[in-house]
Design a protein around this motif. Structure first.
Motif, mmCIF file in Angstrom:
data_model
loop_
_atom_site.group_PDB
_atom_site.id
_atom_site.type_symbol
_atom_site.label_atom_id
_atom_site.label_comp_id
_atom_site.label_asym_id
_atom_site.label_seq_id
_atom_site.Cartn_x
_atom_site.Cartn_y
_atom_site.Cartn_z
ATOM 1 N N GLY A 32 0.971 -1.104 -0.004
ATOM 2 C CA GLY A 32 0.080 -0.140 -0.081
ATOM 3 C C GLY A 32 0.902 1.332 -0.049
ATOM 4 N N ALA A 33 2.047 1.205 0.891
ATOM 5 C CA ALA A 33 2.793 2.310 0.860
ATOM 6 C C ALA A 33 3.608 2.690 -0.571
ATOM 7 N N GLU A 39 1.807 6.565 -6.831
ATOM 8 C CA GLU A 39 0.748 7.501 -7.485
ATOM 9 C C GLU A 39 1.109 8.913 -7.342
ATOM 10 N N ASN A 40 2.014 9.175 -6.259
ATOM 11 C CA ASN A 40 2.791 10.405 -6.124
ATOM 12 C C ASN A 40 3.882 10.925 -7.238
ATOM 13 N N ARG A 41 4.563 9.970 -7.633
ATOM 14 C CA ARG A 41 5.404 9.950 -8.573
ATOM 15 C C ARG A 41 4.553 10.281 -9.908
ATOM 16 N N SER A 42 3.582 9.552 -10.249
ATOM 17 C CA SER A 42 2.903 9.871 -11.106
ATOM 18 C C SER A 42 2.272 11.395 -11.300
ATOM 19 N N ALA A 43 1.769 11.622 -10.182
ATOM 20 C CA ALA A 43 1.183 13.073 -10.194
ATOM 21 C C ALA A 43 2.386 14.098 -10.239
ATOM 22 N N ALA A 44 3.351 13.661 -9.866
ATOM 23 C CA ALA A 44 4.594 14.883 -10.104
ATOM 24 C C ALA A 44 5.011 14.694 -11.373
ATOM 25 N N LEU A 139 5.973 23.383 -6.301
ATOM 26 C CA LEU A 139 5.049 23.050 -5.629
ATOM 27 C C LEU A 139 5.540 21.792 -5.017
ATOM 28 N N CYS A 140 5.116 21.530 -3.810
ATOM 29 C CA CYS A 140 5.230 20.649 -2.949
ATOM 30 C C CYS A 140 4.205 19.693 -2.870
ATOM 31 N N LEU A 141 4.544 18.126 -3.093
ATOM 32 C CA LEU A 141 3.588 17.194 -3.328
ATOM 33 C C LEU A 141 3.751 16.205 -2.000
ATOM 34 N N GLY A 142 2.723 15.643 -1.564
ATOM 35 C CA GLY A 142 2.566 14.513 -0.650
ATOM 36 C C GLY A 142 1.475 14.074 -0.072
ATOM 37 N N ARG A 143 1.441 13.447 0.950
ATOM 38 C CA ARG A 143 0.180 12.834 1.528
ATOM 39 C C ARG A 143 0.164 13.065 2.960
ATOM 40 N N SER A 144 -1.170 13.369 3.349
ATOM 41 C CA SER A 144 -1.355 13.729 4.843
ATOM 42 C C SER A 144 -1.586 12.258 5.520
#
Length: 178
Positions: A32-33, A39-44, A139-144
């Motif tokens: 899952g991690a 998914e974060n890499r794809s969004a970036a 832009l900083c991307l991440g997950r809460s």
């Protein structure tokens, strides 16, 4: 040689199922991690691709293009998104036309407008001029993750004179983007 025609015993089957279940229990959170990171890499990459596309369009059409970012609103349940816009001039446009509907980013992703991931009032767009230059913004991307935010990538333009788009990955060892 003698070969037995007998199959597996019930005890052997139960033991193999128990081992398989144990391995799945251990590996599912790790998987899952890993999926979240992908998914974060794809969004970036999607954001970087949109920025590069806007820069190329500005150069090709001799008009100012920009990518406007809309952060999620926790109360509304919206995901962050971005919109392509076309300016009315080649520089310092005063009017902007939305070229398409917003492109949503994955659910659960946060989008902040500085490399330090701090909330501030900086511009929420990157504009590209016909000479390839732009404003400088990361832009900083991440997950809460509960009360804590997990940074993963920073995407943006480091030098406004070149308009070069870069993706930086968070390095937990030095607590910085590289």
């Amino acid at each position: 040689m003698y070969y037995s025609s007998r199959g597996f015993t019930l005890l052997e089957l139960i033991m193999s199922l128990a081992v398989t279940a144990g391995l799945l229990t251990v590996s599912l959170p790790i998987y899952g991690a890993w999926l979240d990171k992908q998914e974060n890499r794809s969004a970036a990459r999607a954001i970087a691709g949109a920025l590069r596309e806007a820069r190329a369009a500005a150069v090709a059409h001799h008009r100012e293009y920009r990518v406007k970012f809309v952060s999620q609103q926790p109360a509304s349940g919206q995901n962050p998104s971005f919109i392509f816009q076309l300016g009315n001039l080649s520089r310092n446009s005063s009017e902007w036309e939305d070229l398409a509907a917003g492109y949503p980013l994955p659910e659960g992703l946060f989008l902040r407008y500085t490399q330090s991931c701090a909330e501030d009032d900086s511009p929420r767009y990157l504009s590209f001029n016909p000479d390839g230059s732009s404003n400088s913004l990361y832009l900083c991307l991440g997950r809460s993750k509960g009360a804590e935010d997990e940074r993963t990538f920073a995407v943006g333009v480091s030098h406004s004179s070149t308009g070069r788009v870069t993706i930086l990955r968070w390095d937990g060892a030095c607590s910085c983007f590289r």
